[in-house]
Structures are given as C-alpha cells and as structure tokens.
Design a protein around this motif. Structure first.
Motif, PDB file in Angstrom:
ATOM      1  N   MET A  98     -17.156 -37.544  62.201  1.00 52.08           N
ATOM      2  CA  MET A  98     -17.759 -38.823  61.822  1.00 52.08           C
ATOM      3  C   MET A  98     -19.051 -39.137  62.579  1.00 52.08           C
ATOM      4  O   MET A  98     -19.807 -40.012  62.161  1.00 52.08           O
ATOM      5  N   GLU A  99     -19.320 -38.441  63.653  1.00 56.71           N
ATOM      6  CA  GLU A  99     -20.484 -38.791  64.465  1.00 56.71           C
ATOM      7  C   GLU A  99     -21.788 -38.618  63.700  1.00 56.71           C
ATOM      8  O   GLU A  99     -22.693 -39.467  63.788  1.00 56.71           O
ATOM      9  N   ARG A 100     -21.911 -37.545  62.918  1.00 56.63           N
ATOM     10  CA  ARG A 100     -23.103 -37.359  62.085  1.00 56.63           C
ATOM     11  C   ARG A 100     -23.216 -38.476  61.057  1.00 56.63           C
ATOM     12  O   ARG A 100     -24.294 -39.012  60.805  1.00 56.63           O
ATOM     13  N   LEU A 101     -22.097 -38.798  60.442  1.00 58.16           N
ATOM     14  CA  LEU A 101     -22.071 -39.832  59.404  1.00 58.16           C
ATOM     15  C   LEU A 101     -22.551 -41.171  59.971  1.00 58.16           C
ATOM     16  O   LEU A 101     -23.412 -41.838  59.381  1.00 58.16           O
ATOM     17  N   TYR A 102     -22.027 -41.557  61.119  1.00 57.86           N
ATOM     18  CA  TYR A 102     -22.419 -42.828  61.717  1.00 57.86           C
ATOM     19  C   TYR A 102     -23.876 -42.812  62.162  1.00 57.86           C
ATOM     20  O   TYR A 102     -24.556 -43.845  62.130  1.00 57.86           O
ATOM     21  N   ALA A 103     -24.366 -41.643  62.563  1.00 58.62           N
ATOM     22  CA  ALA A 103     -25.777 -41.542  62.942  1.00 58.62           C
ATOM     23  C   ALA A 103     -26.675 -41.831  61.744  1.00 58.62           C
ATOM     24  O   ALA A 103     -27.724 -42.489  61.886  1.00 58.62           O
ATOM     25  N   TYR A 104     -26.289 -41.370  60.574  1.00 61.23           N
ATOM     26  CA  TYR A 104     -27.065 -41.675  59.366  1.00 61.23           C
ATOM     27  C   TYR A 104     -27.043 -43.167  59.064  1.00 61.23           C
ATOM     28  O   TYR A 104     -28.081 -43.768  58.767  1.00 61.23           O
ATOM     29  N   LEU A 105     -25.883 -43.792  59.135  1.00 59.89           N
ATOM     30  CA  LEU A 105     -25.805 -45.225  58.860  1.00 59.89           C
ATOM     31  C   LEU A 105     -26.647 -46.025  59.853  1.00 59.89           C
ATOM     32  O   LEU A 105     -27.344 -46.976  59.467  1.00 59.89           O
ATOM     33  N   ALA A 106     -26.595 -45.652  61.123  1.00 62.64           N
ATOM     34  CA  ALA A 106     -27.388 -46.351  62.137  1.00 62.64           C
ATOM     35  C   ALA A 106     -28.877 -46.170  61.879  1.00 62.64           C
ATOM     36  O   ALA A 106     -29.667 -47.118  62.022  1.00 62.64           O
ATOM     37  N   ASP A 107     -29.272 -44.975  61.484  1.00 60.64           N
ATOM     38  CA  ASP A 107     -30.680 -44.717  61.190  1.00 60.64           C
ATOM     39  C   ASP A 107     -31.153 -45.529  59.991  1.00 60.64           C
ATOM     40  O   ASP A 107     -32.253 -46.117  60.012  1.00 60.64           O
ATOM     41  N   TRP A 108     -30.332 -45.598  58.950  1.00 61.53           N
ATOM     42  CA  TRP A 108     -30.725 -46.357  57.761  1.00 61.53           C
ATOM     43  C   TRP A 108     -30.768 -47.854  58.047  1.00 61.53           C
ATOM     44  O   TRP A 108     -31.557 -48.574  57.442  1.00 61.53           O
ATOM     45  N   HIS A 109     -29.916 -48.316  58.945  1.00 67.09           N
ATOM     46  CA  HIS A 109     -30.015 -49.719  59.358  1.00 67.09           C
ATOM     47  C   HIS A 109     -31.338 -49.962  60.083  1.00 67.09           C
ATOM     48  O   HIS A 109     -32.067 -50.920  59.776  1.00 67.09           O
ATOM     49  N   LYS A 110     -31.658 -49.093  61.020  1.00 66.53           N
ATOM     50  CA  LYS A 110     -32.856 -49.275  61.843  1.00 66.53           C
ATOM     51  C   LYS A 110     -34.131 -49.128  61.030  1.00 66.53           C
ATOM     52  O   LYS A 110     -35.075 -49.932  61.189  1.00 66.53           O
ATOM     53  N   ASN A 111     -34.190 -48.135  60.166  1.00 67.60           N
ATOM     54  CA  ASN A 111     -35.447 -47.791  59.511  1.00 67.60           C
ATOM     55  C   ASN A 111     -35.565 -48.256  58.063  1.00 67.60           C
ATOM     56  O   ASN A 111     -36.681 -48.323  57.536  1.00 67.60           O
ATOM     57  N   GLU A 112     -34.429 -48.575  57.442  1.00 71.82           N
ATOM     58  CA  GLU A 112     -34.473 -48.973  56.034  1.00 71.82           C
ATOM     59  C   GLU A 112     -33.826 -50.334  55.782  1.00 71.82           C
ATOM     60  O   GLU A 112     -33.729 -50.777  54.641  1.00 71.82           O
TER      61      GLU A 112
ATOM     62  N   ASN B 202     -12.101 -48.425  78.182  1.00 70.22           N
ATOM     63  CA  ASN B 202     -11.805 -47.018  78.444  1.00 70.22           C
ATOM     64  C   ASN B 202     -12.707 -46.154  77.566  1.00 70.22           C
ATOM     65  O   ASN B 202     -12.720 -46.292  76.346  1.00 70.22           O
ATOM     66  N   LYS B 203     -13.460 -45.260  78.175  1.00 66.59           N
ATOM     67  CA  LYS B 203     -14.429 -44.454  77.428  1.00 66.59           C
ATOM     68  C   LYS B 203     -13.778 -43.501  76.432  1.00 66.59           C
ATOM     69  O   LYS B 203     -14.463 -42.965  75.557  1.00 66.59           O
ATOM     70  N   ASP B 204     -12.481 -43.273  76.565  1.00 68.42           N
ATOM     71  CA  ASP B 204     -11.768 -42.416  75.612  1.00 68.42           C
ATOM     72  C   ASP B 204     -11.080 -43.217  74.509  1.00 68.42           C
ATOM     73  O   ASP B 204     -10.412 -42.642  73.655  1.00 68.42           O
ATOM     74  N   SER B 205     -11.247 -44.537  74.550  1.00 68.31           N
ATOM     75  CA  SER B 205     -10.635 -45.366  73.506  1.00 68.31           C
ATOM     76  C   SER B 205     -11.453 -45.290  72.232  1.00 68.31           C
ATOM     77  O   SER B 205     -12.652 -44.994  72.245  1.00 68.31           O
ATOM     78  N   TYR B 206     -10.812 -45.588  71.121  1.00 69.94           N
ATOM     79  CA  TYR B 206     -11.526 -45.575  69.849  1.00 69.94           C
ATOM     80  C   TYR B 206     -12.399 -46.816  69.681  1.00 69.94           C
ATOM     81  O   TYR B 206     -13.401 -46.780  68.962  1.00 69.94           O
ATOM     82  N   ARG B 207     -12.048 -47.913  70.340  1.00 72.12           N
ATOM     83  CA  ARG B 207     -12.947 -49.074  70.351  1.00 72.12           C
ATOM     84  C   ARG B 207     -14.271 -48.699  71.018  1.00 72.12           C
ATOM     85  O   ARG B 207     -15.341 -48.998  70.508  1.00 72.12           O
ATOM     86  N   TYR B 208     -14.199 -48.032  72.155  1.00 67.03           N
ATOM     87  CA  TYR B 208     -15.410 -47.615  72.849  1.00 67.03           C
ATOM     88  C   TYR B 208     -16.207 -46.652  71.958  1.00 67.03           C
ATOM     89  O   TYR B 208     -17.436 -46.770  71.843  1.00 67.03           O
ATOM     90  N   TYR B 209     -15.517 -45.707  71.333  1.00 66.33           N
ATOM     91  CA  TYR B 209     -16.173 -44.751  70.428  1.00 66.33           C
ATOM     92  C   TYR B 209     -16.935 -45.477  69.329  1.00 66.33           C
ATOM     93  O   TYR B 209     -18.104 -45.160  69.047  1.00 66.33           O
ATOM     94  N   MET B 210     -16.286 -46.440  68.686  1.00 67.03           N
ATOM     95  CA  MET B 210     -16.930 -47.138  67.571  1.00 67.03           C
ATOM     96  C   MET B 210     -18.135 -47.942  68.047  1.00 67.03           C
ATOM     97  O   MET B 210     -19.184 -47.958  67.374  1.00 67.03           O
ATOM     98  N   ASN B 211     -18.008 -48.623  69.189  1.00 69.83           N
ATOM     99  CA  ASN B 211     -19.148 -49.361  69.716  1.00 69.83           C
ATOM    100  C   ASN B 211     -20.315 -48.414  69.994  1.00 69.83           C
ATOM    101  O   ASN B 211     -21.468 -48.704  69.639  1.00 69.83           O
ATOM    102  N   PHE B 212     -20.020 -47.297  70.624  1.00 74.09           N
ATOM    103  CA  PHE B 212     -21.063 -46.355  71.044  1.00 74.09           C
ATOM    104  C   PHE B 212     -21.746 -45.690  69.848  1.00 74.09           C
ATOM    105  O   PHE B 212     -22.979 -45.581  69.795  1.00 74.09           O
ATOM    106  N   HIS B 213     -20.953 -45.242  68.875  1.00 75.75           N
ATOM    107  CA  HIS B 213     -21.510 -44.463  67.773  1.00 75.75           C
ATOM    108  C   HIS B 213     -22.012 -45.303  66.612  1.00 75.75           C
ATOM    109  O   HIS B 213     -22.852 -44.835  65.835  1.00 75.75           O
ATOM    110  N   LEU B 214     -21.528 -46.546  66.481  1.00 80.08           N
ATOM    111  CA  LEU B 214     -21.931 -47.320  65.315  1.00 80.08           C
ATOM    112  C   LEU B 214     -22.206 -48.787  65.601  1.00 80.08           C
ATOM    113  O   LEU B 214     -23.310 -49.272  65.354  1.00 80.08           O
ATOM    114  N   PHE B 215     -21.233 -49.515  66.096  1.00 77.26           N
ATOM    115  CA  PHE B 215     -21.344 -50.977  66.126  1.00 77.26           C
ATOM    116  C   PHE B 215     -22.520 -51.468  66.961  1.00 77.26           C
ATOM    117  O   PHE B 215     -23.162 -52.466  66.615  1.00 77.26           O
TER     118      PHE B 215
END
Length: 263
Positions: free
Chosen positions: A40-54, A76-89
C-alpha cells in the motif's frame, strides 16, 4: 469479480490509487476502508502526490482501517495508526477525527470492537474497502477458519503471519501475537472491494483466492461472493492464474475500464 493485471507493481498501485481518487472526486464525502503493508505504500504515495499537486480533496472523507495490533496505540511506530499517519493522513487534508483505526489498547477489546462496528454503521458503512492479502490468504487478520460472518474482534495470529510481519519490526520479538481486525462479514459489507497484490511470493495464494474453491481456510476467497470486487495484480502475482490471458482480454475490452487503459 474483475481481475486486472498490470505489467509492474508500480502500475498496479497507480491503478488502484486512480480508482480511489476517481471515487473520491465523484463523491467527496466518501467512506474509505484502508489497509496497511508494503503493497500500500506506493498507492498512498500516489494519493498524497495528487492531493499536493492536483488538489485531490479528502476533507469530507472518513476512513476505517482494517486492523491494529493489541497493545499498540498511535505513539508506537509499529502501530497501524502510526503507519497511516506517516504514509497518508499527514500528507492529505483529511480530518484525523474522521480517521478510525481499531482500538488495540482498550480495557475491554470486545466492547471496543462492537463500538467500531457501530461507528461504521452510523457513518453509512464503507463505500470501498482496500485490501491486501497475506500468505495464508488472510484479509485483515482473518486467519484460516475465520467465519465468513465474523465481525470486528480480537484474534490470535498464526505462525505464518508472525513470520511474514515480524521482520518489519526493529525487534521481531516485539511483534504482538494478537490483533483487532474487521471480520470477513464486516469486510463483505463494503459496497466495493479492491484487493491489490504484487510480487511472485503472492502468486500461489492469489491463484487460490481468485480461481480456487470458496473456503474459510482462505478468507480472501470470500471476495468471490461479493457483487463488486476488483483484484489488481502485477505480472508476478498473476503468474499462476489459469485464466490470465482471458483476464487481460476482458480488461482491454470492458468499457468500464476504458479510462484506465493508459495507466
């Protein structure tokens, strides 16, 4: 079930991201079901890019994650909440008060799981649930023999899942052996399912999921029973599908996918 095969993992992620982006554009108050993991990391990177640039706008969206480890909160850096904040939110304009992740630190996990279900229902349910797939064929943390009617609950993880996920931890021994997960029945309640799988190590389980018998030993086979399920694969993950050429033909011919041919 629609099976779409892209030439690379990056193109598979981009296609899935484009489907999500188009859904959010069509319905700004969209309820997203989200997943974690390397795919999912690639997928979220695309969504973040389209938010920023489009200007892709998530301000009215709500999100519900599939799962969380028991004993982990968002610090906790291994939590999924932390993952979602870092990669998307943290990279889009979604209101974090509208982003929901199962509570892995509740004193009463059963009550917290029931509350999670109630919150989803009160928000109108999940419009599209994004899914990965584990080596046992699990979606969420619905390990073998999970009931297809199961709801959000705490579960014990299998040895296979431990071996798959523990290398992602700085200290593999710190990986919890329990998690709170949406149930198979909860997942099937989503209006649309979008499963993304890449890499040769997923080829065998993908073939069983798409073309094998429906069985509680492989929770992902439940997708065969959903009226609107899309499976997006790269060539490596699709390598063991018997119908691979037919799936490629159908994708090219189906007018529903005409706008996605040049991803």
């Amino acid at each position: 079930m629609d099976v779409i095969i892209m030439p690379t993992a990056d193109k598979a992620a981009k296609l899935a991201a484009k489907i999500i982006a188009d859904a959010v554009k069509a319905k700004p108050a969209y309820n997203l079901g989200l997943a974690t993991g390397r795919t999912m990391e690639r997928l979220y990177a695309y969504l973040a890019d389209w938010h920023k640039n489009e200007g892709l706008d998530f301000s009215l969206c709500k999100s519900f994650n599939l799962d969380e480890y028991v004993g982990f909160d968002g610090s906790n850096k291994d939590s999924y909440r932390y993952y979602m904040n870092f990669h998307l939110f943290d990279k889009i304009n979604i209101d974090k008060r509208n982003t929901y992740v199962p509570n892995g630190v509740a004193d009463d996990l059963e009550a917290a799981a029931a509350e999670y279900e109630a919150t989803m229902e009160s928000c109108g349910g999940v419009d599209m649930q994004l899914l990965g797939i584990g080596r046992t064929g699990h979606i969420g943390f619905n390990e073998p023999l999970s009931s297809f009617s199961s709801r959000t609950r705490a579960v014990t993880l299998t040895k296979t899942t431990y071996e798959q996920n523990s290398p992602l931890f700085d200290k593999p021994e710190d990986m919890p052996m329990r998690a709170v997960t949406m149930g198979v029945g909860t997942i099937l309640d989503a209006k649309k399912l979008l499963l993304v799988a890449t890499g040769a190590e997923k080829a065998s389980i993908v073939a069983k999921t798409v073309e094998g018998p429906v069985t509680s030993m492989i929770s992902a086979t439940a997708l065969q029973m959903h009226e609107d399920a899309v499976v997006i694969l790269d060539e490596e993950a699709a390598a063991k599908l018997e119908g691979i050429e037919e799936y490629k033909w159908s994708f090219k011919q189906d007018p529903r996918w005409a706008a996605y041919q040049d991803i």
